[in-house]
Motif scaffolding. Structure first.
Motif, short mmCIF file in Angstrom:
data_model
loop_
_atom_site.label_atom_id
_atom_site.label_comp_id
_atom_site.label_asym_id
_atom_site.label_seq_id
_atom_site.Cartn_x
_atom_site.Cartn_y
_atom_site.Cartn_z
N VAL A 164 3.93 14.13 16.32
CA VAL A 164 3.92 13.27 15.09
C VAL A 164 2.89 13.83 14.24
N LYS A 165 3.28 13.91 12.81
CA LYS A 165 2.40 14.67 11.90
C LYS A 165 1.46 13.75 11.44
N THR A 166 0.29 14.08 11.59
CA THR A 166 -1.03 13.24 11.19
C THR A 166 -1.90 13.62 10.17
N GLU A 167 -2.40 13.07 9.22
CA GLU A 167 -3.06 13.44 7.92
C GLU A 167 -4.41 12.64 8.19
N PHE A 168 -5.67 13.33 8.04
CA PHE A 168 -6.85 12.46 8.41
C PHE A 168 -7.42 12.45 6.97
N ALA A 169 -7.23 11.30 6.09
CA ALA A 169 -7.95 11.20 4.83
C ALA A 169 -7.80 9.67 4.68
N GLY A 170 -8.59 9.29 3.71
CA GLY A 170 -8.46 7.94 3.10
C GLY A 170 -9.26 6.98 3.96
N GLU A 172 -7.35 4.10 5.28
CA GLU A 172 -6.50 3.30 5.85
C GLU A 172 -5.58 3.84 6.78
N ALA A 173 -5.06 3.31 7.87
CA ALA A 173 -4.34 3.75 8.90
C ALA A 173 -3.07 2.94 8.73
N TYR A 174 -1.98 3.96 8.67
CA TYR A 174 -0.52 3.50 8.72
C TYR A 174 0.44 4.58 8.90
N TYR A 175 1.64 4.15 9.34
CA TYR A 175 2.52 5.20 9.31
C TYR A 175 3.70 5.10 8.20
N ARG A 176 4.07 6.10 7.62
CA ARG A 176 4.94 6.34 6.43
C ARG A 176 6.38 6.74 6.90
N PRO A 177 7.40 5.93 7.04
CA PRO A 177 8.84 6.21 7.75
C PRO A 177 9.30 7.22 6.66
N SER A 178 9.10 7.28 5.36
CA SER A 178 9.82 8.12 4.58
C SER A 178 9.60 9.57 4.79
N THR A 179 8.18 9.82 5.16
CA THR A 179 7.70 11.40 5.31
C THR A 179 7.57 11.44 6.93
N ASP A 180 7.69 10.60 7.63
CA ASP A 180 7.55 10.51 9.16
C ASP A 180 6.21 11.03 9.46
N THR A 181 4.98 10.47 8.80
CA THR A 181 3.76 11.05 8.77
C THR A 181 2.94 9.90 9.10
N VAL A 182 1.95 10.02 9.90
CA VAL A 182 0.68 9.08 10.01
C VAL A 182 -0.51 9.44 9.41
#
Length: 299
Positions: A164-170, A172-182
């Protein structure tokens, strides 16, 4: 004391759900969901006879009972299983309900020639189990525990293997279904490593519900029943997997608001916790299946 009794599904739903709600609501004004744990043996309920871990809603029921009674060990068994192990349940000890689901084929004749249209049905059977703290005459074999650094490294690799692609920034922690990104805040934003991996696993838990994975309903907005059901499922999932990894599962900062919504769902529908636990176990199984080496799963 009987080791097992046949019960109707409604009775099973009500009994187990009532025990879990009781565990959540107990305490001096502070609700605590039973799937939060310290990562030790109590977090991994195991059967004394088979050596296998309990699954799904049974894990929740045993978490709830263990939390309520203050047990420090996750070893459980029926009255007879403890006897077979050379131990004796103490008189007056109160049992905890677990459920065994069996699939059977029900035959129904469709014509005069004896052909039948077989249908498969699920039947529930409730068993009464006792914790090792409730018995005399049993000495638990020593079990090795990996050092914390190794457990945390295992957690890092476990999550990475999910793909699962994960971006570390900001912040807040959340999952965005539209981009399949955490999206995750950086490691330094968390109070400790266990909290970091717990939140990361939680968000990856939402990702298991994407259309191309397990296809759960991720459309619910905050405050809706669908949102509460998904959050409950993923929190249980986090508890299951973190227990497997030997890492504590801490309550999140907004824990009280979430637990209030979960309790409402459970009280409105006694079957809800069974559904959430089933979906959580399915997601946990999916996560384990992504690991490069076959991992032993409980039965």
């Amino acid at each position: 004391m009987s080791s097992s009794t046949s019960v109707q599904r409604a009775d099973v739903y009500s009994r187990v759900t009532a025990e879990i709600i009781s565990a959540i609501e107990q305490g001096a004004g502070e609700w605590h969901a039973p799937w939060f744990h310290n990562g030790t043996s109590i977090a991994r309920p195991t059967n004394v006879s088979s050596g296998k871990r309990y699954r799904g809603v049974n894990t929740l029921a045993l978490w709830a009972a263990g939390f309520a009674a203050g047990y420090g060990d996750g070893l459980w068994g029926t009255y007879k299983q403890w006897q077979d192990a050379g131990a004796q349940v103490r008189e007056g000890e109160r049992s905890t309900t677990v459920v065994l689901w069996r699939e059977i084929q029900v035959s129904r004749q469709t014509d005069n020639e004896g052909d039948d249209d077989g249908q498969r049905r699920m039947f529930a059977r409730a068993f009464s189990v006792f914790n090792v703290a409730q018995v005399d005459g049993y000495e638990r074999p020593a079990t090795p525990t990996l050092p914390e650094a190794e457990r945390l490294a295992h957690a890092e690799a476990f999550i990475a293997n999910l793909g699962v692609k994960t971006e570390f920034a900001g912040s807040e922690a959340y999952y965005r279904p539209s981009t399949d990104t955490v999206s995750m805040p950086p490691f330094t934003s968390f109070r400790d490593a266990a909290s970091f991996y717990g939140v990361w696993l939680h968000e990856c838990g939402h990702a298991t519900g994407s259309k191309h994975r397990l296809d759960r309903d991720l459309s619910g907005r905050f405050g809706s029943a669908a949102y509460a059901a998904e959050e409950c499922c993923v929190e249980i999932l986090s508890g299951l997997v973190l227990a497997d990894l030997g890492i504590a599962h801490h309550p999140r900062p907004d824990h009280a608001a979430y637990v209030a919504s979960w309790v409402k769902v459970l009280k409105d529908d006694p079957k809800a916790i069974f559904t959430a636990a089933s979906k959580a176990q399915q997601a946990a199984d999916w996560m384990h299946a992504q690991q490069p080496q076959a991992e032993e799963m409980a039965a």
